[in-house]
Design a protein around this motif. Structure first.
Motif, short mmCIF file in Angstrom:
data_model
loop_
_atom_site.label_atom_id
_atom_site.label_comp_id
_atom_site.label_asym_id
_atom_site.label_seq_id
_atom_site.Cartn_x
_atom_site.Cartn_y
_atom_site.Cartn_z
N TYR A 1 0.85 -1.20 0.00
CA TYR A 1 0.00 0.00 0.00
C TYR A 1 0.88 1.24 0.00
CZ TYR A 1 -3.02 3.73 1.71
OH TYR A 1 -3.69 4.92 1.85
N ASP A 2 0.52 2.20 -0.89
CA ASP A 2 1.24 3.47 -1.02
C ASP A 2 0.35 4.58 -0.47
OD1 ASP A 2 2.58 5.75 -1.73
OD2 ASP A 2 3.03 5.10 -3.77
N PRO A 3 0.72 5.21 0.65
CA PRO A 3 -0.16 6.24 1.24
C PRO A 3 -0.15 7.55 0.46
CG PRO A 3 1.89 6.09 2.49
CD PRO A 3 1.94 4.98 1.47
N ILE A 4 0.77 7.68 -0.50
CA ILE A 4 0.79 8.89 -1.30
C ILE A 4 -0.22 8.79 -2.44
CG2 ILE A 4 2.23 10.37 -2.76
CD1 ILE A 4 4.62 9.50 -1.09
N SER A 5 -0.14 7.69 -3.20
CA SER A 5 -1.09 7.49 -4.30
C SER A 5 -2.40 6.88 -3.84
CB SER A 5 -0.46 6.60 -5.37
OG SER A 5 -0.25 5.29 -4.86
N ARG A 6 -2.43 6.34 -2.59
CA ARG A 6 -3.59 5.65 -2.03
C ARG A 6 -3.99 4.44 -2.87
NH1 ARG A 6 -4.28 11.04 -1.50
NH2 ARG A 6 -4.74 11.90 0.58
N ARG A 7 -2.98 3.83 -3.47
CA ARG A 7 -3.24 2.62 -4.25
C ARG A 7 -2.58 1.42 -3.57
NH1 ARG A 7 -5.64 2.97 -8.88
NH2 ARG A 7 -4.80 1.02 -9.69
N CYS A 8 -3.22 0.27 -3.77
CA CYS A 8 -2.73 -0.96 -3.14
C CYS A 8 -2.58 -2.01 -4.23
CB CYS A 8 -3.70 -1.45 -2.07
SG CYS A 8 -3.14 -2.93 -1.16
N SER A 9 -1.40 -2.62 -4.29
CA SER A 9 -1.12 -3.68 -5.26
C SER A 9 -1.08 -5.00 -4.49
CB SER A 9 0.21 -3.41 -5.96
OG SER A 9 0.52 -4.47 -6.85
N LEU A 10 -1.82 -6.00 -4.99
CA LEU A 10 -1.95 -7.28 -4.28
C LEU A 10 -1.76 -8.44 -5.23
CD1 LEU A 10 -4.75 -5.38 -3.64
CD2 LEU A 10 -4.69 -6.80 -1.59
N ALA A 11 -1.25 -9.55 -4.68
CA ALA A 11 -1.18 -10.82 -5.41
C ALA A 11 -1.30 -11.95 -4.38
CB ALA A 11 0.12 -10.95 -6.18
N ARG A 12 -1.85 -13.06 -4.81
CA ARG A 12 -2.04 -14.18 -3.87
C ARG A 12 -1.64 -15.50 -4.51
NH1 ARG A 12 -7.89 -16.54 -3.70
NH2 ARG A 12 -8.83 -15.81 -5.64
N ALA A 13 -1.18 -16.40 -3.65
CA ALA A 13 -0.80 -17.75 -4.09
C ALA A 13 -1.65 -18.75 -3.33
CB ALA A 13 0.69 -17.97 -3.83
N GLY A 14 -2.78 -19.12 -3.89
CA GLY A 14 -3.65 -20.11 -3.28
C GLY A 14 -4.28 -19.65 -1.99
N HIS A 15 -4.29 -18.36 -1.71
CA HIS A 15 -4.75 -17.84 -0.43
C HIS A 15 -6.12 -17.17 -0.58
CE1 HIS A 15 -3.33 -17.08 3.67
NE2 HIS A 15 -4.12 -16.02 3.63
N PRO A 16 -6.94 -17.17 0.49
CA PRO A 16 -8.22 -16.46 0.40
C PRO A 16 -8.00 -14.98 0.12
CG PRO A 16 -8.15 -17.87 2.36
CD PRO A 16 -6.78 -17.85 1.78
N PRO A 17 -8.82 -14.38 -0.72
CA PRO A 17 -8.67 -12.94 -1.00
C PRO A 17 -9.05 -12.11 0.22
CG PRO A 17 -10.65 -13.80 -2.05
CD PRO A 17 -9.93 -14.98 -1.49
N PRO A 18 -8.51 -10.91 0.32
CA PRO A 18 -8.83 -10.07 1.48
C PRO A 18 -10.22 -9.44 1.35
CG PRO A 18 -7.38 -8.89 0.00
CD PRO A 18 -7.53 -10.27 -0.57
N VAL A 19 -10.67 -8.90 2.46
CA VAL A 19 -11.93 -8.16 2.49
C VAL A 19 -11.59 -6.69 2.73
CG1 VAL A 19 -14.13 -7.83 3.67
CG2 VAL A 19 -13.22 -10.13 3.33
N VAL A 20 -12.20 -5.79 1.94
CA VAL A 20 -11.93 -4.36 2.07
C VAL A 20 -13.24 -3.64 2.37
CG1 VAL A 20 -12.19 -3.93 -0.41
CG2 VAL A 20 -10.81 -2.37 1.00
N VAL A 21 -13.14 -2.62 3.21
CA VAL A 21 -14.30 -1.80 3.57
C VAL A 21 -13.91 -0.35 3.38
CG1 VAL A 21 -16.00 -1.22 5.34
CG2 VAL A 21 -14.98 -3.51 5.29
N ALA A 22 -14.54 0.31 2.40
CA ALA A 22 -14.29 1.73 2.19
C ALA A 22 -15.01 2.52 3.27
CB ALA A 22 -14.76 2.15 0.80
N PRO A 23 -14.53 3.73 3.61
CA PRO A 23 -15.20 4.52 4.64
C PRO A 23 -16.67 4.76 4.30
CG PRO A 23 -13.07 5.47 4.09
CD PRO A 23 -13.32 4.39 3.09
N GLY A 24 -17.55 4.36 5.21
CA GLY A 24 -18.97 4.53 4.98
C GLY A 24 -19.56 3.57 3.98
N GLY A 25 -18.78 2.63 3.46
CA GLY A 25 -19.27 1.70 2.46
C GLY A 25 -19.45 0.30 2.99
N ALA A 26 -19.82 -0.61 2.10
CA ALA A 26 -20.03 -2.01 2.46
C ALA A 26 -18.73 -2.79 2.31
CB ALA A 26 -21.12 -2.62 1.58
#
Length: 824
Positions: A570-595
Motif C-alpha cells: 500500500y502506497d499512502p501517497i497514491s492511495r493505491r494498493c497492489s496485491l497478489a495471492r498464491a492459493g490464499h483467500p482474497p482479502p476483504v476491504v471496507v471503504a469509509p462509509g461503504g459495504a
C-alpha cells in the motif's frame, strides 16, 4: 427375562401350583409376624387375624435358649426343623426354609416357608440303578423334577450344591420358595408354559447362589416329562452355571468400551475422568485418579523402583461414584493431597503393580489412621474392599487410580485386579500421549510465536492490529503467519501466509518463508514477482525434504512442503494498493462509509506447485479504508464454522458484517472477529491482520520534473532547499543538498530521461525521504573509490549520511531513494 406372549397371569400361576398349599409367614426384624397365609392357618390352625402383629416366638412349642440361636442378623438364609405349637395345643414338627430379604421400602424381614404336611415322599428307587446314578451324580448340570403343581419331586446332587439345600429340604416346595429371587418367579412362569404347551423353554437369568456374593449367570432348560401315552406329567428343570463365561464376556465388553471411551481427547485431566467413568459402576462403586504433581515431567521408573522415597503429594485429577455428587471423595478435583509412606497409593506407586486390599490391611489402615474424614466416609458408606492401580506407560509413572466397593457385595478378586490393570494401562498410554503432545505443542507454540513479529514496526501508511490463534488439541500448532514490512517511499507491505501441516516443522518452515519474504521485500519486488521467487524457494525446500538423507535423519519431515500467501503493498501517497495471492483467500476491504466486499484477485497457485504465473491487481483505497487479511482457518475452521454449517461463504459474510460494525479500536475489532467466528478451540490455526489506511497530505510531498542537462542540478538543489525552508527543516539542508545533488547528477549522467525528484516529509516518523526516478532499469552499486579516482564516492557519502538507501524497479525504470532522520 421378558415374559413372552401367552404367559399365564400370576393369578393363574398361583391357581396352578396351589399357592396356599405352602405355609408362608413373614416376620420383621423385631420378631413380629407381618404376614400369614391360608397354608399357615391350615398348618397351625390360627387365622391371620389372631397372629399378625404378635411375636413369632409365641408359635414355638418351647422358647429357644439364647446360646442355641444362630446369628440371624448376619444370615442370608436359614433352614431346619422347628417344633411348633398348634392352636389346639399339640406340638408339630415342621421343616422350615427362611429367607432374609429386603423389601422395596428398605425394611428387612424373614420370609419363611414350609412344605405341605402331605408333601410327596421321595419316590421309590425301582428304576435301573445306572439311570438313578446318572441322575443323582451327574456333574454337568443341576437338575430338578417338578410335578404338575410345579412342586419339587427330585433333585440331583448338582442342584443340591447349587442351592445349598438337600433334596429332602426342597421336597414339595416351588422354585420361588426355594430361591427367594425374581428369577425364581420367572422360571416358574416358564415352567407353567411348558405344562400348558408341551414345548421346551430356554431361558437365561441372573441370581446370587447360596454362599456366593457375586451375581451368577444361569442358563435354564425346561422340558416336559411325558408318560407312555404322551401326557405331560411334570417338568424337568436343568440349570447350567455360566457365571465364568458371563463375567469373561463382561470383562471383554468393558475393555472394548474402554477403547472407545478412554483417550477421546489429548487432555490428561479429561482422560483421567474417562477412566473413572468407565470403571464405575461396572468394576467399582467409587474411583479416583490421582496424578503425580510432576506429571508434566514425571519420574522414569523403567530403571528404578518408582518415585523417590517418602510421602507423596498427588493431584486429584478425576473421581466418580455410583452415588450422585461423589460423597465418598475426601479430596476435591484439582486439589493436592499428601499420602504418607506405607499407605496403599504410595506402596502401589513403589511396586508398580495393582493390589487389592481388605479394610484391615496395614496399607489401608495407614491411609485412614491420620485422616478422620476419610475414616468417617469408610464407615458411613461401608467400604469393604479397595484396589490401587498404578498408571504407568513407557516406563513413566503418571499416578495411581484407587477403586473402592461398598454396594458390590464381594471383595475385589484377582480377575478384577487383572482387568483394572488392563484399563489403567490403556488410560496411562493415552495420558502419556496427551502429555507428550502437550510438550510438543507447547514447543511448537513457543517457536511459532517467537518467529512471528514481536512488535509491529512504526510506519506512516497504515494502522494495524494482528492476532494469531493456535489450533486446538487435536490438530496442533501450524504454520500460519503475518507480517508488516515498511518499504521505501513511505509504503508498507502486508503479508499473511499459511504453511501446510502442523507441528514444529511447520513452524520452522514458516520462519524460513517469513525471512525470505522480508528479504525479497527489501529489494522492493512487485507482489507478483515476489510470489514467483517465493514459489521457487518452496519448491527447493520440497526437493530438500524429499532427499534420502533428510528422510533418513528426520522421518517426521517426509512429504512435500506447501504454503499459501497473500502479499499486498500500500502506497499512502497514491492511495493505491497492489496485491497478489498464491492459493490464499482474497482479502476483504471496507471503504469509509461503504459495504465490505472481497477483493477480486486472480487466484494464483499455492506456493511449491511451480511453473504457473502469479498476477497482481491494483485497487484504490481511500483514507480510512479497512483491509482484512486472514488465513483459511478463520472462514472454514476444519470445514465447520462456529455456526456449525461448514460454509466458508457464510463465514465471509459474517466477517464482512463484523468489519462494518462499530468498534472503538482495531484490537477490539480483532477480538470480536475471533470470538464470533471461531469455536473456543479452533481445529486449525488462524492468523488475522486488519489495517486501516492512512494517507499523506499533499503538503508533505514535493515533486519536480528535472531536465536532463547538467545545469538542472543546481536548480534541483534550490527547489529542495526552498521546500525544506517551507517545512521548517533548515537543519536538514546540508545533508539534503548533498543527497539531491549526488542522486540527480547520477541520473542525468548515467541514466535516461525522464528524471523526477521527490521529497517526502514523514511527520509521523520524523524523517525525510529523497527519491530520484529515471527511465533506466540499471541499478547503481556502492563501491569504494581508489585514491586517485575523480568520482565514485557519491553513493558512499549518501550511505554514510543517511539512515538507509536503496533502489526499486518499476515498469518505467527505477527509483533511487535515501532516508534521513530528522531527530538528530
Amino acid at each position: 427375562m421378558h415374559e413372552p406372549a401367552g404367559a399365564r397371569a400370576p393369578s393363574d400361576l398361583d391357581d396352578l401350583v396351589g399357592a396356599d398349599l405352602t405355609a408362608r409367614v413373614t416376620v420383621d426384624e423385631h420378631g413380629t409376624v407381618t404376614g400369614w397365609n391360608a397354608g399357615a392357618e391350615r398348618l397351625l390352625g390360627h387365622p391371620a387375624g389372631e397372629i399378625v402383629g404378635r411375636p413369632a416366638a409365641g408359635l414355638l412349642a418351647e422358647p429357644p435358649r439364647g446360646r442355641d440361636l444362630p446369628p440371624f442378623p448376619r444370615l442370608r438364609r436359614w433352614h431346619g426343623t422347628v417344633a411348633l405349637r398348634h392352636r389346639d395345643g399339640r406340638t408339630l414338627t415342621a421343616k422350615v426354609l427362611a429367607h432374609h430379604r429386603t423389601r422395596e421400602n428398605g425394611r428387612r424381614e424373614w420370609f419363611c416357608v414350609s412344605a405341605p404336611p402331605d408333601r410327596p415322599s421321595p419316590p421309590e428307587r425301582h428304576d435301573d440303578p445306572f439311570v438313578s446314578w446318572s441322575f443323582t451324580q451327574s456333574p454337568c448340570c443341576a437338575t430338578a423334577l417338578y410335578d404338575t403343581r410345579l412342586r419339587l419331586r427330585r433333585a440331583n446332587r448338582a442342584m443340591e450344591r447349587a442351592v445349598a439345600l438337600t433334596e429332602d429340604d426342597m421336597l414339595g416346595l416351588r422354585v420361588g420358595e426355594i430361591v427367594d429371587d425374581p428369577a425364581g418367579r420367572r422360571a416358574e412362569e416358564s415352567m407353567a408354559r411348558v405344562l400348558r404347551t408341551g414345548e421346551v423353554e430356554v431361558d437365561e437369568d441372573f441370581l446370587t447362589a447360596a454362599g456366593e456374593t457375586r451375581v451368577g449367570a444361569w442358563s435354564l432348560l425346561m422340558s416336559p416329562l411325558r408318560d407312555a401315552g404322551g401326557v405331560v406329567r411334570g417338568v424337568c428343570l436343568t440349570a447350567h452355571d455360566m457365571t465364568e463365561q458371563h463375567w469373561a464376556r463382561r470383562r471383554l465388553q468393558l475393555i472394548a468400551e474402554a477403547g472407545r471411551r478412554i483417550g477421546t481427547t489429548l487432555d490428561v485431566m479429561r482422560t483421567a475422568q474417562e477412566l473413572a467413568d468407565v470403571v464405575v459402576p461396572e468394576l467399582a462403586d467409587f474411583a479416583s485418579v490421582d496424578l503425580l504433581t510432576a506429571v508434566d515431567d514425571p519420574p522414569d521408573t523403567s530403571r528404578r523402583g518408582g518415585p523417590p522415597p517418602g510421602p507423596l503429594e498427588l493431584l486429584r485429577a478425576a473421581h466418580q461414584s455410583v452415588t450422585p455428587g461423589v460423597p465418598e471423595a475426601v479430596t476435591a478435583l484439582g486439589s493436592l493431597e499428601r499420602f504418607s509412606e506405607g499407605s496403599a497409593p504410595v506402596e502401589t506407586l513403589r511396586s508398580g503393580h495393582a493390589t487389592a486390599y481388605e479394610m484391615t490391611h496395614p496399607a489401608i489402615t495407614a491411609l485412614v489412621a491420620h485422616d478422620p474424614v476419610r475414616a468417617a466416609r469408610v464407615r458411613e458408606f461401608g467400604i469393604h474392599s479397595v484396589m490401587t492401580v498404578p498408571l504407568t506407560a513407557r516406563g513413566t509413572t503418571l499416578g495411581v487410580a484407587v477403586l473402592a466397593r461398598h454396594r458390590h457385595p464381594e471383595i475385589f478378586q484377582q480377575d478384577d485386579v487383572v482387568l483394572a490393570e488392563e484399563l489403567a494401562a490403556r488410560a496411562a498410554v493415552c495420558m502419556d500421549n496427551a502429555r507428550r503432545y502437550t510438550h510438543e505443542r507447547d514447543r511448537s507454540v513457543t517457536l511459532q510465536r517467537s518467529l512471528l513479529p514481536q512488535r509491529l514496526p512504526e510506519q506512516a501508511a497504515v494502522e494495524v492490529a494482528t492476532r494469531y490463534l493456535p489450533a486446538g488439541a487435536h490438530t496442533g500448532v501450524g504454520g500460519d503467519w503475518f507480517d508488516v514490512i515498511p518499504l521505501s517511499g513511505a509504503r508498507v507491505a502486508l503479508v499473511v501466509g499459511d504453511v501446510v501441516g502442523h507441528g514444529i516443522h511447520a513452524s520452522a518452515t514458516m520462519g524460513r518463508l517469513r525471512t525470505a519474504v522480508r528479504t525479497l521485500a527489501d529489494i522492493d519486488l512487485a507482489p507478483d514477482e515476489l510470489l514467483t521467487h517465493l514459489d521457487d524457494l518452496v519448491s527447493r525446500l520440497s526437493t530438500e525434504r524429499d532427499g534420502g538423507r533428510t528422510r533418513e535423519r528426520h522421518p517426521e519431515c517426509e512429504g512435500e512442503v506447501g504454503a499459501t500467501c497473500l502479499y499486498a503493498v500500500y502506497d499512502p501517497i497514491s492511495r493505491r494498493c497492489s496485491l497478489a495471492r498464491a492459493g490464499h483467500p482474497p482479502p476483504v476491504v471496507v471503504a469509509p462509509g461503504g459495504a465490505a466486499e472481497r477483493v477480486d484477485l486472480p487466484p494464483g497457485p499455492p506456493l511449491g506447485v511451480g511453473g504457473l504465473p502469479f498476477e497482481a491487481a491494483e485497487i484504490d483505497l481511500p483514507e480510512g479504508s479497512l483491509l482484512a487479511l486472514y488465513t483459511d482457518g478463520l472462514i472454514t475452521p476444519g470445514g465447520r464454522s462456529r455456526a456449525g454449517d461448514g460454509d466458508g461463504e457464510a463465514d465471509v459474510s459474517r466477517l464482512s458484517g463484523l468489519l462494518t460494525g462499530p468498534e472503538p479500536t482495531l484490537d477490539a475489532l480483532c477480538d470480536r472477529i475471533l470470538t464470533d467466528l471461531l469455536p473456543p478451540r479452533p481445529p486449525d490455526d488462524v492468523a488475522l491482520l486488519v489495517a486501516r489506511t492512512r494517507a499523506l497530505d499533499a503538503s508533505q510531498v514535493a515533486t519536480w520534473q528535472v531536465p536532463s542537462t547538467p545545469s538542472a542540478v543546481a536548480q534541483a538543489r534550490k527547489d529542495a532547499l526552498a521546500r525544506l525552508d517551507a517545512w521548517g527543516l533548515e537543519d536538514a539542508a546540508f545533508v539534503t543538498e548533498l543527497v539531491v545533488s549526488e542522486l540527480v547528477t547520477n541520473a542525468i549522467r548515467h541514466a535516461r530521461p525522464p528524471v523526477q525528484l521527490r521529497l517526502i516529509h514523514l511527520t509521523h516518523e520524523d524523517s525525510l525521504i529523497c527519491e530520484v526516478s529515471d527511465g533506466d532499469s540499471t541499478a547503481p552499486h556502492l563501491r569504494r573509490a581508489r585514491t586517485f579516482d575523480e568520482g565514485g564516492r557519491g553513493l558512499l557519502l549518501v550511505a554514510q549520511l543517511t539512515r538507509r538507501w536503496g533502489t526499486r524497479q518499476s515498469s518505467h525504470g527505477k527509483t533511487i531513494w535515501a532516508e534521513q532522520p530528522l531527530d538528530v
